[in-house]
Write a protein that holds these residues in place. Structure first.
Motif, short mmCIF file in Angstrom:
data_model
loop_
_atom_site.label_atom_id
_atom_site.label_comp_id
_atom_site.label_asym_id
_atom_site.label_seq_id
_atom_site.Cartn_x
_atom_site.Cartn_y
_atom_site.Cartn_z
N VAL A 1 -96.49 30.90 -60.41
CA VAL A 1 -97.05 29.55 -60.58
C VAL A 1 -97.16 29.21 -62.07
CG1 VAL A 1 -99.07 28.07 -60.21
CG2 VAL A 1 -98.30 29.62 -58.39
N ARG A 2 -97.65 30.17 -62.83
CA ARG A 2 -97.81 29.94 -64.27
C ARG A 2 -96.47 29.67 -64.96
NH1 ARG A 2 -99.68 32.76 -68.43
NH2 ARG A 2 -99.49 34.81 -67.46
N GLU A 3 -95.46 30.40 -64.53
CA GLU A 3 -94.14 30.19 -65.12
C GLU A 3 -93.63 28.79 -64.83
OE1 GLU A 3 -89.86 32.36 -65.12
OE2 GLU A 3 -90.61 31.70 -63.20
N LYS A 4 -93.79 28.33 -63.58
CA LYS A 4 -93.28 27.00 -63.22
C LYS A 4 -94.01 25.91 -64.00
CE LYS A 4 -90.47 28.95 -60.56
NZ LYS A 4 -89.19 29.31 -61.23
N ILE A 5 -95.32 26.09 -64.19
CA ILE A 5 -96.09 25.11 -64.97
C ILE A 5 -95.58 25.07 -66.41
CG2 ILE A 5 -98.36 24.55 -65.91
CD1 ILE A 5 -99.55 25.91 -63.37
N THR A 6 -95.41 26.24 -66.99
CA THR A 6 -94.96 26.31 -68.38
C THR A 6 -93.58 25.67 -68.54
OG1 THR A 6 -96.15 28.40 -68.50
CG2 THR A 6 -94.74 27.85 -70.35
N ARG A 7 -92.71 25.94 -67.58
CA ARG A 7 -91.37 25.36 -67.66
C ARG A 7 -91.39 23.85 -67.51
NH1 ARG A 7 -86.89 28.88 -67.82
NH2 ARG A 7 -87.68 30.99 -67.64
N GLN A 8 -92.24 23.36 -66.60
CA GLN A 8 -92.34 21.93 -66.35
C GLN A 8 -92.92 21.19 -67.55
OE1 GLN A 8 -91.98 19.39 -64.02
NE2 GLN A 8 -90.41 20.77 -63.22
N LEU A 9 -93.93 21.76 -68.16
CA LEU A 9 -94.69 21.01 -69.13
C LEU A 9 -94.25 21.20 -70.57
CD1 LEU A 9 -98.22 21.15 -67.59
CD2 LEU A 9 -96.47 19.41 -67.40
N GLY A 10 -93.54 22.25 -70.84
CA GLY A 10 -93.11 22.47 -72.22
C GLY A 10 -94.27 22.32 -73.17
N ASP A 11 -94.14 21.39 -74.11
CA ASP A 11 -95.14 21.22 -75.14
C ASP A 11 -96.43 20.55 -74.68
OD1 ASP A 11 -94.04 22.41 -77.32
OD2 ASP A 11 -92.79 20.68 -77.82
N GLU A 12 -96.38 19.93 -73.51
CA GLU A 12 -97.50 19.06 -73.14
C GLU A 12 -98.81 19.80 -72.88
OE1 GLU A 12 -96.63 15.50 -70.55
OE2 GLU A 12 -94.71 16.54 -70.45
N LEU A 13 -98.72 20.91 -72.25
CA LEU A 13 -99.94 21.65 -71.93
C LEU A 13 -100.01 22.92 -72.76
CD1 LEU A 13 -102.26 21.34 -69.68
CD2 LEU A 13 -101.06 23.19 -68.56
N PRO A 14 -101.06 23.08 -73.50
CA PRO A 14 -101.17 24.32 -74.27
C PRO A 14 -101.41 25.50 -73.34
CG PRO A 14 -103.18 23.03 -74.46
CD PRO A 14 -102.23 22.22 -73.64
N TYR A 15 -101.58 26.66 -73.91
CA TYR A 15 -101.75 27.82 -73.04
C TYR A 15 -103.19 27.97 -72.56
CZ TYR A 15 -102.68 29.51 -77.74
OH TYR A 15 -103.13 29.64 -79.02
N GLU A 16 -103.93 26.87 -72.66
CA GLU A 16 -105.31 26.87 -72.15
C GLU A 16 -105.29 26.61 -70.65
OE1 GLU A 16 -106.80 23.71 -74.50
OE2 GLU A 16 -107.61 25.04 -76.02
N MET A 17 -104.65 27.45 -69.93
CA MET A 17 -104.45 27.22 -68.51
C MET A 17 -104.42 28.58 -67.83
SD MET A 17 -101.37 27.30 -66.45
CE MET A 17 -100.08 27.11 -67.67
N ALA A 18 -105.05 28.67 -66.67
CA ALA A 18 -105.03 29.94 -65.96
C ALA A 18 -104.79 29.69 -64.48
CB ALA A 18 -106.34 30.68 -66.15
N VAL A 19 -104.21 30.65 -63.83
CA VAL A 19 -103.95 30.53 -62.41
C VAL A 19 -104.68 31.64 -61.67
CG1 VAL A 19 -102.19 30.52 -60.60
CG2 VAL A 19 -101.67 29.53 -62.84
N GLU A 20 -105.43 31.24 -60.68
CA GLU A 20 -106.22 32.18 -59.90
C GLU A 20 -105.77 32.08 -58.44
OE1 GLU A 20 -111.05 32.95 -59.68
OE2 GLU A 20 -110.23 31.21 -60.67
N ILE A 21 -105.44 33.19 -57.83
CA ILE A 21 -105.04 33.15 -56.42
C ILE A 21 -106.29 33.25 -55.55
CG2 ILE A 21 -103.68 34.26 -54.59
CD1 ILE A 21 -101.96 32.96 -56.80
N GLU A 22 -106.56 32.20 -54.82
CA GLU A 22 -107.79 32.16 -54.01
C GLU A 22 -107.57 32.69 -52.61
OE1 GLU A 22 -109.69 28.21 -54.48
OE2 GLU A 22 -110.84 29.52 -55.81
N GLU A 23 -106.37 32.48 -52.10
CA GLU A 23 -106.08 32.97 -50.76
C GLU A 23 -104.70 33.61 -50.76
OE1 GLU A 23 -105.12 30.12 -47.74
OE2 GLU A 23 -106.00 31.34 -46.15
N PHE A 24 -104.57 34.74 -50.10
CA PHE A 24 -103.29 35.42 -49.99
C PHE A 24 -103.32 36.11 -48.64
CE2 PHE A 24 -99.97 38.43 -50.73
CZ PHE A 24 -99.16 37.88 -51.70
N LYS A 25 -102.88 35.41 -47.63
CA LYS A 25 -103.10 35.89 -46.28
C LYS A 25 -101.86 35.70 -45.41
CE LYS A 25 -106.17 33.99 -43.44
NZ LYS A 25 -107.41 33.22 -43.38
#
Ligand code: GDP
Ligand code: MG
Ligand code: K
Length: 300
Positions: A200-224
């Motif tokens: 998920v983090r990779e796709k966000i980084t690829r999509q946003l390029g410069d727009e979103l800094p690395y102040e972003m985190a992904v947490e998996i809440e459900e994995f079932k």
């Protein structure tokens, strides 16, 4: 000679270097599989990722370190610096990756830390595919070799798979004899949850390029898993409301695209049908909050 068959070898290798020199690309290409995310933006790798390569009698356990961050005081940067430093201890070989002959103060900082490691250092001069005039290679390698004392220097291209076998040979020669730590078909010891978050983090980084800094985190809440379906729910934490808007995009178009791309990769990785839900939440200050970091899995 059957009586002196080659001994089993197993050891730890740290891949170090400042952001964007190609550490993750190198790891992925050596393993022949995507374990560590790569992007044009620095600092996409936050956690040390262990990739395992077993070939015959040799098992190499790779530690991909987060980049070094100079002069930044946030908790996330302190964490990353600490992780990078500790990854260099307790390894058998360090591969120090640099980008051609570009030598910045960040490279200098890495080199300084390397002075204290007890193991051999292999200097991997990456991205040589970008060097037009190959004649300049040798004198430049000479200059690099005077900057720090290394066991070997290998010009290579992680992206084009140039000289990677040479690098592997040099690593293998320096691994201790010993039994393998992992089964031969295991390529990582990261959890499936962690891998899902990385995608998920990779796709966000690829999509946003410069727009979103690395102040972003992904947490998996459900994995079932339910029957043939794997339900994954991921929470994306950002610092500011504006970042949330950018991430969601016009009428939710961007987050939808991120979700689709992530799901396709997850289906390949987990070999299963995936139901992926993405949530975006503003939680200002998370990247400077020690407790929040721990809850996200950044354990020191
Ligand atoms: P890391 O931050 O050190 O892990 O670097 P990455 O592996 O994420 O790579 C950063 C960027 O450099 C990406 O755009 C890669 O595609 C690119 N890259 C990595 N290795 C090479 C290489 O050998 N040649 C070229 N031309 N680009 C490379
Ligand atoms: Mg990386
Ligand atoms: K990167």
């Amino acid at each position: 000679d059957t009586e002196h068959s080659s001994a089993s070898r197993c050891g730890y290798v740290a891949i170090v270097g400042r952001p964007n020199v190609g550490k993750s690309t190198l790891l992925n290409h050596i393993l022949g599989q995507k374990i560590s995310i790569t992007s044009r933006k620095p600092q996409t790798t936050r956690n040390a990722v262990v990739g395992i390569k077993t070939e015959g009698d040799v098992q190499i356990i790779f530690v991909d370190t987060p980049g070094m961050h100079l002069g930044q005081q946030k908790a996330i940067n302190r964490y990353m610096n600490k992780a990078a430093t500790s990854a260099m201890k307790d390894v058998d070989v360090v591969v120090f990756v640099v980008d051609r002959f570009i030598w910045t103060e960040e490279d200098e900082a890495v080199a300084e830390k390397l002075q204290h490691v007890g193991c051999p250092i292999i200097l991997a001069v990456n991205k040589v595919d970008q060097i037009e005039d190959k004649e300049t290679l040798l004198p430049h390698l000479q200059v690099l070799s005077e900057k720090l004392s290394v066991a070997e220097i290998v010009p290579m291209s992680a992206l084009r798979n140039t000289n990677l076998d040479r690098l592997e040979t040099l690593i293998t020669e320096r691994l201790p004899e010993g039994i393998h730590m992992y089964p031969e078909d295991q390529i990582t010891d990261r959890s499936s949850r962690f891998m899902a978050a990385e995608i998920v983090r990779e796709k966000i980084t690829r999509q946003l390029g410069d727009e979103l800094p690395y102040e972003m985190a992904v947490e998996i809440e459900e994995f079932k898993q339910e029957g043939n379906l794997l339900n994954i729910s991921a929470l994306i934490l950002v610092e500011r409301d504006g970042q949330k808007k950018i991430l969601i995009g016009d009428k939710g178009a961007r987050i939808k695209l991120i979700g689709t791309e992530a799901r396709v990769d997850m289906e390949k990785l987990f070999e299963m049908k995936i139901m992926l839900k993405l949530w975006v939440k503003v939680k200002s200050g998370w990247s400077d909050d020690e407790r929040a970091l721990r809850s996200l899995g950044y354990n020191e």
